[in-house]
Scaffold this active site. Structure first.
Site, PDB file in Angstrom:
ATOM      1  N   HIS A  89      11.075  -3.127  22.151  1.00 34.00           N
ATOM      2  CA  HIS A  89      11.660  -1.817  21.865  1.00 34.00           C
ATOM      3  C   HIS A  89      12.951  -1.668  22.660  1.00 34.00           C
ATOM      4  CE1 HIS A  89       7.484  -1.282  20.631  1.00 34.00           C
ATOM      5  NE2 HIS A  89       7.907  -0.297  19.855  1.00 34.00           N
ATOM      6  N   ASP A 109      12.703  -2.129  18.276  1.00 32.82           N
ATOM      7  CA  ASP A 109      12.414  -0.911  17.515  1.00 32.82           C
ATOM      8  C   ASP A 109      12.830   0.361  18.256  1.00 32.82           C
ATOM      9  OD1 ASP A 109      11.210  -2.643  15.773  1.00 32.82           O
ATOM     10  OD2 ASP A 109       9.271  -1.639  15.745  1.00 32.82           O
TER      11      ASP A 109
END
Length: 260
Positions: free
Chosen positions: A203, A55
């Site tokens: 992430h 992400d």
């Protein structure tokens, strides 16, 4: 007198419309959303497959470093991108696609939607990212992840009407790598909780120095030793969907029996 009556009626109508527009959306149970097929947390499959997701990128340094590790081990993943960062770093998006990974929508500005977020605002955040990705790749994402994993009917239905399936992550596979917990903790979270059909949350952009790249250098070969194939979310959905449609040999034989 007529003016007063008309004014009262107009005020009543406006108040009613305001209530309707600002009415708080409902939030159904996870089971309800899964039955609808509008949200997936993980796939139900007997096959040894998992999906790694990233992400908040793209980022020219962190995303590129992660891509290099994924390439080293022949792993394909899904990147949930922010529209504003796509516009800033289109070359990184092109690299993600060129190396066989999947691009998904994570809103334009990483706004945390809540009960007060209007459908028009949610739609704008999603559509701006769709357009940003399309301008770089020539294709629009089919998957969406709301920041923070926040969801309710308004968020999920808006995404669905735009042709997007919402993707969360396995609750036991949130690495929290953005908090810099340590490479060892990130590795343990994934490796000690690995199950068929998991969707893992990483992430590819975090403030400061990322620990994710180093963790992946341990996680990827270990998962592969355990027999896991690491695929994109769309591929995970396809595999689990096809598996559910399979008719086993014993079922085929039973279907051929004539009931007397």
């Amino acid at each position: 007198m007529l003016r007063i009556v008309v004014s009262v009626i107009l005020c009543f109508c406006l108040s009613f419309l305001t209530i309707e527009v600002n009415a708080w959306p409902t939030q159904k149970s996870r089971e309800d959303y899964e039955k609808q097929g509008h949200i997936i947390w993980e796939a139900k499959t007997d096959q040894r497959v998992m999906a790694l997701t990233f992400d908040d990128g793209p980022d020219p340094i962190q995303t590129t470093a992660i891509l290099n590790v994924l390439k080293q081990y022949g792993v394909k993943s899904t990147f949930f991108v922010l529209g504003r960062r796509v516009k800033q770093h289109p070359e990184v998006v092109k690299k993600i696609i060129a190396e066989g990974h999947e691009i998904a929508n994570h809103t334009f500005s990483h706004t945390y939607f809540n009960a007060r977020s209007t459908a028009s605002f949610i739609r704008q955040e999603i559509e701006r990212t769709q357009l940003a990705v399309y301008e770089v790749t020539g294709a629009k994402p089919t998957l969406f992840r709301p920041p923070g994993g926040n969801y309710n009917d308004r968020i999920i239905n808006t995404a669905h009407l735009l042709g997007l399936k919402s993707v969360m992550w396995s609750w036991h596979q949130d690495t929290k790598d953005w908090t810099h917990p340590g490479v060892g903790k990130i590795c343990d979270k994934v490796l000690k909780n690995a199950h068929n059909g998991d969707i893992v949350l990483f992430h590819d952009y975090v403030p400061g120095k990322t620990q994710t790249e180093q963790a992946l250098e341990t996680i990827l070969p270990e998962l592969q030793k355990k027999g896991f194939q690491l695929v994109t979310v769309s591929e995970l959905i396809r595999i689990s969907g096809n598996q559910q449609k399979v008719i086993h040999p014993d079922q085929r034989s039973k279907s051929k029996q004539v009931v007397k």
